[in-house]
Design a protein around this motif. Structure first.
Motif, short mmCIF file in Angstrom:
data_model
loop_
_atom_site.label_atom_id
_atom_site.label_comp_id
_atom_site.label_asym_id
_atom_site.label_seq_id
_atom_site.Cartn_x
_atom_site.Cartn_y
_atom_site.Cartn_z
N ASN A 18 0.68 -1.19 -0.02
CA ASN A 18 0.03 -0.19 -0.03
C ASN A 18 0.87 1.46 0.06
O ASN A 18 1.71 1.59 0.92
N PRO A 19 0.78 2.21 -0.88
CA PRO A 19 1.68 3.13 -1.15
C PRO A 19 1.32 4.19 0.04
O PRO A 19 2.84 4.55 0.50
N THR A 20 0.16 4.56 0.33
CA THR A 20 -0.06 5.40 1.65
C THR A 20 0.88 4.93 2.93
O THR A 20 1.24 5.62 3.76
N VAL A 21 0.48 3.82 3.12
CA VAL A 21 1.15 3.05 4.32
C VAL A 21 2.62 3.08 4.29
O VAL A 21 3.41 3.53 5.22
N GLY A 108 -3.29 18.43 -1.71
CA GLY A 108 -1.92 17.77 -2.15
C GLY A 108 -1.66 17.96 -3.51
O GLY A 108 -0.32 18.40 -3.82
N PHE A 109 -2.76 18.04 -4.22
CA PHE A 109 -2.15 18.40 -5.85
C PHE A 109 -1.59 19.86 -5.98
O PHE A 109 -0.77 20.10 -6.66
N VAL A 110 -2.38 20.72 -5.14
CA VAL A 110 -2.11 22.26 -5.35
C VAL A 110 -0.53 22.41 -4.82
O VAL A 110 0.15 23.29 -5.27
N ALA A 111 -0.35 21.77 -3.57
CA ALA A 111 0.98 21.68 -3.13
C ALA A 111 2.05 21.24 -3.84
O ALA A 111 3.19 22.11 -4.08
N ALA A 112 1.77 20.26 -4.67
CA ALA A 112 2.80 19.77 -5.59
C ALA A 112 3.10 20.71 -6.72
O ALA A 112 4.05 20.89 -7.38
N LEU A 113 1.77 21.16 -7.20
CA LEU A 113 1.91 22.15 -8.42
C LEU A 113 2.77 23.72 -7.98
O LEU A 113 3.32 24.00 -8.93
N LYS A 114 2.59 23.55 -6.77
CA LYS A 114 3.27 25.04 -6.46
C LYS A 114 4.74 24.80 -6.29
O LYS A 114 5.43 25.96 -6.25
N GLN A 252 2.39 15.04 -1.27
CA GLN A 252 1.77 16.29 -0.64
C GLN A 252 0.75 16.02 0.55
O GLN A 252 0.58 16.49 1.34
N GLN A 253 -0.20 14.99 0.09
CA GLN A 253 -1.32 14.73 0.70
C GLN A 253 -0.81 14.18 2.13
O GLN A 253 -1.29 14.46 3.10
N GLY A 254 0.10 13.27 2.02
CA GLY A 254 0.88 12.69 3.16
C GLY A 254 1.36 13.72 4.05
O GLY A 254 1.39 13.54 5.21
N VAL A 255 2.10 14.67 3.46
CA VAL A 255 2.69 15.74 4.32
C VAL A 255 1.74 16.62 4.98
O VAL A 255 1.73 16.81 6.06
N ILE A 256 0.72 16.79 4.52
CA ILE A 256 -0.65 17.62 4.91
C ILE A 256 -1.17 16.76 6.10
O ILE A 256 -1.65 17.16 7.33
N GLY A 257 -1.58 15.66 5.82
CA GLY A 257 -2.20 14.68 6.46
C GLY A 257 -1.26 14.50 8.15
O GLY A 257 -1.80 14.70 9.26
N TRP A 261 -1.85 15.62 12.08
CA TRP A 261 -2.09 14.41 13.19
C TRP A 261 -0.84 14.76 14.16
O TRP A 261 -1.12 14.50 15.28
N THR A 262 0.24 14.93 13.70
CA THR A 262 1.55 14.95 14.68
C THR A 262 2.00 16.52 14.93
O THR A 262 2.75 16.34 15.93
N GLY A 263 1.67 17.19 14.03
CA GLY A 263 2.20 18.71 14.05
C GLY A 263 3.64 18.74 13.67
O GLY A 263 4.23 19.90 13.55
N VAL A 264 4.09 17.87 13.06
CA VAL A 264 5.58 17.69 12.39
C VAL A 264 5.39 17.93 10.92
O VAL A 264 4.81 17.49 10.22
N ASP A 265 6.31 19.01 10.71
CA ASP A 265 6.71 19.04 8.86
C ASP A 265 7.53 18.16 8.48
O ASP A 265 8.61 18.11 8.94
N VAL A 266 6.91 17.04 7.85
CA VAL A 266 7.56 15.96 7.66
C VAL A 266 8.55 16.18 6.14
O VAL A 266 8.23 17.04 5.49
N ASP A 267 9.40 15.28 5.94
CA ASP A 267 10.44 15.53 4.85
C ASP A 267 9.76 14.72 3.64
O ASP A 267 9.54 13.65 3.51
N PRO A 268 9.36 15.60 2.70
CA PRO A 268 8.71 14.88 1.53
C PRO A 268 9.42 13.99 0.75
O PRO A 268 9.00 13.15 -0.06
N HIS A 269 10.85 14.28 0.67
CA HIS A 269 11.50 13.59 -0.19
C HIS A 269 11.97 12.02 0.50
O HIS A 269 11.91 11.18 -0.31
#
Length: 280
Positions: A18-21, A108-114, A252-257, A261-269
């Protein structure tokens, strides 16, 4: 240890596939978070019980996919701004004793587009009028897109999205019928494909778009994440366009989610690499 429960519909992939997991668990490990993200199949008849269970166990939140994105709203205490406009939820966040529904599909789409272009003041051509396209359209409008042309084969579904945008946002939206090969109008700034054409396993499929009408001044985005290099993205690259793939949207959907949940700005890379390791 806190748990995040993704409520899925009739299909649930094993965690290893599962990609999201995969991407969220990778982010937890990278940031040293003692959290888990588990995949659970919940039937429509059991949705209410599942949400009550999440409340009772104090879970910080969960995701839900089709067919629960609309039905889950009846079991929540409130909605975020874009989720209320879209009328669908994919991310639930605990706020004290309340469960609030958010929608990160379009965000998430808009964040990636930006990372490539700011939608503010731009003219957008959007292919599709389903749930994903609706979420993207609303978020593009909220991000300041001046004009959005919705291109869809079903006039009824296309006009529903257009009416929503014109009634609830400041953008100027219009509908255009998708008959035959569509020629992208000159002067378009951003071209977005938001249908399932090209999604695995039908990877050789190509949306009926005249790629010769794409110009280097246009940014082309495809919501398909598997495979990330779709035929449309490759054709746009060949025309000299800047591109945004569906993998970036999923990350970016995962980053936002996770921020919710955690308050952490996670590393998208880290999350993107986890997806690439799955060889999508």
């Amino acid at each position: 240890m806190n748990f995040l429960l993704p409520l899925t519909g009739s299909f649930a992939q094993p965690a290893a596939e599962n990609p999201t997991v995969a991407m969220i668990e990778a982010a937890y490990r990278h940031h040293g978070l003692d959290w888990r993200y588990i995949n659970v199949e919940v039937s429509p008849d059991d949705l209410a019980d599942a949400v009550r269970g999440a409340r009772a166990m104090g879970w910080r939140g969960f995701n839900c996919s089709i067919p629960h994105k609309v039905a889950v709203i009846d079991h929540l205490d409130g909605l975020g701004k874009s989720a209320e406009i879209i009328g669908a939820v994919n991310t639930i966040v605990r706020d004290g004793d309340r469960l609030i529904g958010e929608n990160t599909d379009g965000r998430g789409f808009v964040a990636a587009l930006k990372t490539v272009v700011d939608p503010a003041g731009k003219s957008v051509v959007l292919f599709g009028a389903g749930g994903a396209a609706r979420a993207v359209a609303v978020e593009m409008a909220l991000a300041g897109a001046t004009r959005i042309t919705v291109v869809n084969r079903s006039a009824e579904r296309g006009r529903v999205v257009v009416d929503l945008l014109n009634g609830r946002t400041d953008t100027q939206a219009s509908y255009t019928s998708w008959e035959g090969t569509f020629v992208v109008p000159s002067g378009s700034d951003i071209v977005i494909h938001a249908t399932s054409v090209g999604l695995y396993p039908d990877v050789d499929a190509m949306p009926d778009i005249d790629t010769d009408s794409l110009t280097p001044e246009m940014v082309v985005a495809d919501g398909i994440h598997n495979p990330p290099l779709t035929r449309l993205i490759q054709a746009a690259k060949d025309r000299g366009c800047k591109t945004v793939d569906g993998l970036g949207m999923l990350v970016q959907q995962g980053v936002i989610g996770m921020k919710y949940w955690t308050g952490v700005d996670v590393d998208p890379h880290v999350m993107r690499q986890a997806l690439l390791d799955l060889e999508l």
